[in-house]
Design a protein around this motif. Structure first.
Motif, mmCIF file in Angstrom:
data_model
loop_
_atom_site.group_PDB
_atom_site.id
_atom_site.type_symbol
_atom_site.label_atom_id
_atom_site.label_comp_id
_atom_site.label_asym_id
_atom_site.label_seq_id
_atom_site.Cartn_x
_atom_site.Cartn_y
_atom_site.Cartn_z
ATOM 1 N N ALA A 76 1.270 4.251 -2.883
ATOM 2 C CA ALA A 76 1.079 5.702 -2.494
ATOM 3 C C ALA A 76 2.131 6.353 -2.927
ATOM 4 C CB ALA A 76 0.844 5.599 -0.791
ATOM 5 N N GLN A 77 3.433 6.010 -2.520
ATOM 6 C CA GLN A 77 4.741 6.817 -3.026
ATOM 7 C C GLN A 77 4.624 6.882 -4.644
ATOM 8 O OE1 GLN A 77 7.397 7.374 -1.435
ATOM 9 N NE2 GLN A 77 6.719 6.622 0.641
ATOM 10 N N GLU A 78 4.408 5.925 -5.287
ATOM 11 C CA GLU A 78 4.330 6.000 -6.735
ATOM 12 C C GLU A 78 3.323 7.128 -7.229
ATOM 13 O OE1 GLU A 78 6.134 4.595 -9.884
ATOM 14 O OE2 GLU A 78 6.469 3.330 -8.174
ATOM 15 N N GLU A 100 0.983 -1.181 -0.194
ATOM 16 C CA GLU A 100 -0.026 -0.072 -0.090
ATOM 17 C C GLU A 100 0.752 1.244 0.007
ATOM 18 O OE1 GLU A 100 -3.890 0.651 2.289
ATOM 19 O OE2 GLU A 100 -3.112 -1.328 3.262
ATOM 20 N N LEU A 101 2.099 1.216 0.947
ATOM 21 C CA LEU A 101 2.838 2.364 1.004
ATOM 22 C C LEU A 101 3.681 2.527 -0.392
ATOM 23 C CD1 LEU A 101 2.788 4.106 3.442
ATOM 24 C CD2 LEU A 101 4.761 3.046 4.148
ATOM 25 N N GLU A 102 3.922 1.507 -0.995
ATOM 26 C CA GLU A 102 4.679 1.758 -2.310
ATOM 27 C C GLU A 102 3.771 2.300 -3.364
ATOM 28 O OE1 GLU A 102 6.553 -1.997 -3.479
ATOM 29 O OE2 GLU A 102 7.235 -1.044 -5.265
#
Lengths: 262, 262
Positions: A135-137, A131-133
């Motif tokens: 969001a970063q993208e 999820e965090l990845e």
DNA sequence: CGTCTCCTTGAGGCAATTCAAAAACCGTGG
DNA sequence: CCACGGTTTTTGAATTGCCTCAAGGAGACG
């Protein structure tokens, strides 16, 4: 007031210390629920009591600004798990784009199970890291990319979900509307349309009806998207998450890289 | 296989089942490291071996696109913990804006500790949930807000960190450069400048030197930012994260809201 | 087959960018 | 303490990419 499926759930506590529980298994013990297109699974601001695993269908996840603007922060596809890493409230509304089948599990209990089961703990962390990845993208996309790059990135992101080994042309469905895409990409409907048209004219993309997409040249499209080569991108590294647990090497006290000192 | 600092760390395993380990305690056992302004703590793509707790100073967290564009995905302030929820590689480069003091702890070992200590497990989840919340907020900002709204939001976000009960004018430092802000807000330097100038002319903001900011009317600024009222916003709900872990009450089987059926 | 919704295309406007130059700030050394 | 060079910030003018407004076309559904 008891779930029909809760009998099987009760098996967990006994087996938890040794069993290799996974999210798949934990959610698999729960009844399948349905949510019709257009209805919400939960709302932003609701007490986040449950986590959800999507079985079939598509959810849009969004927040509304005070003046009515809508920001779609993500979509949830089959296999995705929602709601693992909230404080006590849901951060967004989850609304069915198509008819959806899903299973729910109480968050507290899930985390209690994870306490006893390293496998599950690890699985949860893996999902959250994903999820965090994502969001970063998305922050990179929204902050730095042009309209065409955003649309190209969006198409590739969806292509990636169907598997990379795919033969050209890569084909997949986009069940969401143009407005959904626009609100996800920080653009307007019209701009999304024009970008798609351009990609079609460039021979990189074609469509069948409104929702079926074909990518005829993923590599070239990747350049368009401001990404590295399609095959190399996402993930450039193997996926097996955390390496096996072992004791750490000796603290070398080396200055590390880039100006560390003690 | 022994840490230089591990004498104290070795106490963890024995005490872990009952002890109320927190991130504060765990990181507190480690040596303080230094990283000078302009140097990096770790790079995007590096194997993510350690997590970090910032003691003093400021880090910028960023990714670089193939053509050189830079997207700052966040800043890390004192007390922040980095690197809890990655797969096996760092997703971004962490670079010191000012001289930084920090402590590191091996991620694998941290998660192993968490397996035995519900308190720590809970603490980690709370931090990750915070990261995810910040990312969500940023996606909304980048996707939907105008330049002035972004700058206003950025100022309020920083004001919030110094505490809300603050007397007006709220004052704080912004150690990063205008370029950092621009790359964080998805704008250019010039646009950030112009937005700040407008806010100054409107009497909402003033500055002392380049880095010291005063907010003279947070409530009005909040409206500018496309947020709800400053006092009410962030968080509208108390922060104590997840309630204490315990077994769940009986499954109520209520159908939930919004078009659920079995 | 008609209606409704969603999508696509076109024309014009505007917010943010780009290019350019002046002003303010910072550290350094006299 | 002040003068100086380099850097960062601020302001101005011109450009442009995306948005807004508007109308026509295509697909979905009863």
């Amino acid at each position: 007031m008891v779930y029909s499926a809760s009998a099987s759930v009760d098996h967990f506590p006994g087996a938890s210390h040794q069993a290799k529980l996974t999210l798949e298994i934990v959610f698999g013990s729960r009844v399948l629920e349905f949510c019709h297109a257009g209805h919400s699974v939960f709302w932003e601001g609701d007490v986040a009591s449950d986590a959800f695993m999507i079985g079939e269908g598509l959810l849009r996840l969004y927040r509304i600004l005070p003046d009515g603007r809508r920001a779609i922060t993500g979509f949830a596809f089959p296999g995705d798990v929602l709601g693992l890493a909230f404080h006590d409230r849901y951060l967004y509304t989850a609304e069915a784009v198509t008819d959806v089948r899903l299973r729910r599990f109480p968050r507290r209990r899930l985390h209690a199970l994870a306490t006893d089961c390293p496998y599950l703990h690890h699985d949860i962390l893996r999902v959250i890291a994903g999820e965090l990845e994502a969001a970063q993208e998305q922050m990179v996309l929204l902050g730095q990319k042009s309209a065409e790059e955003r649309v190209a990135s969006f198409l590739l992101m969806n292509a990636r979900r169907v598997g990379k080994g795919q033969a050209v042309p890569i084909s997949f469905d986009l069940p969401m509307t143009r407005l959904d895409m626009a609100d996800y990409l920080g653009l307007t409907i019209e701009t999304v349309c024009r970008a798609v048209t351009k990609l079609k004219q460039a021979g990189l993309v074609s469509m069948e009806g409104r929702h079926k997409v074909f990518l005829h040249n993923p590599a070239e499209l990747s350049r368009f998207a401001g990404l590295d080569d399609f095959e190399l991108a996402h993930p450039p590294w193997p996926k097996p998450a955390l390496p096996p647990v072992e004791t750490d090497p000796i603290e070398t006290g080396e200055p590390g890289r880039g100006g560390f000192h003690q």
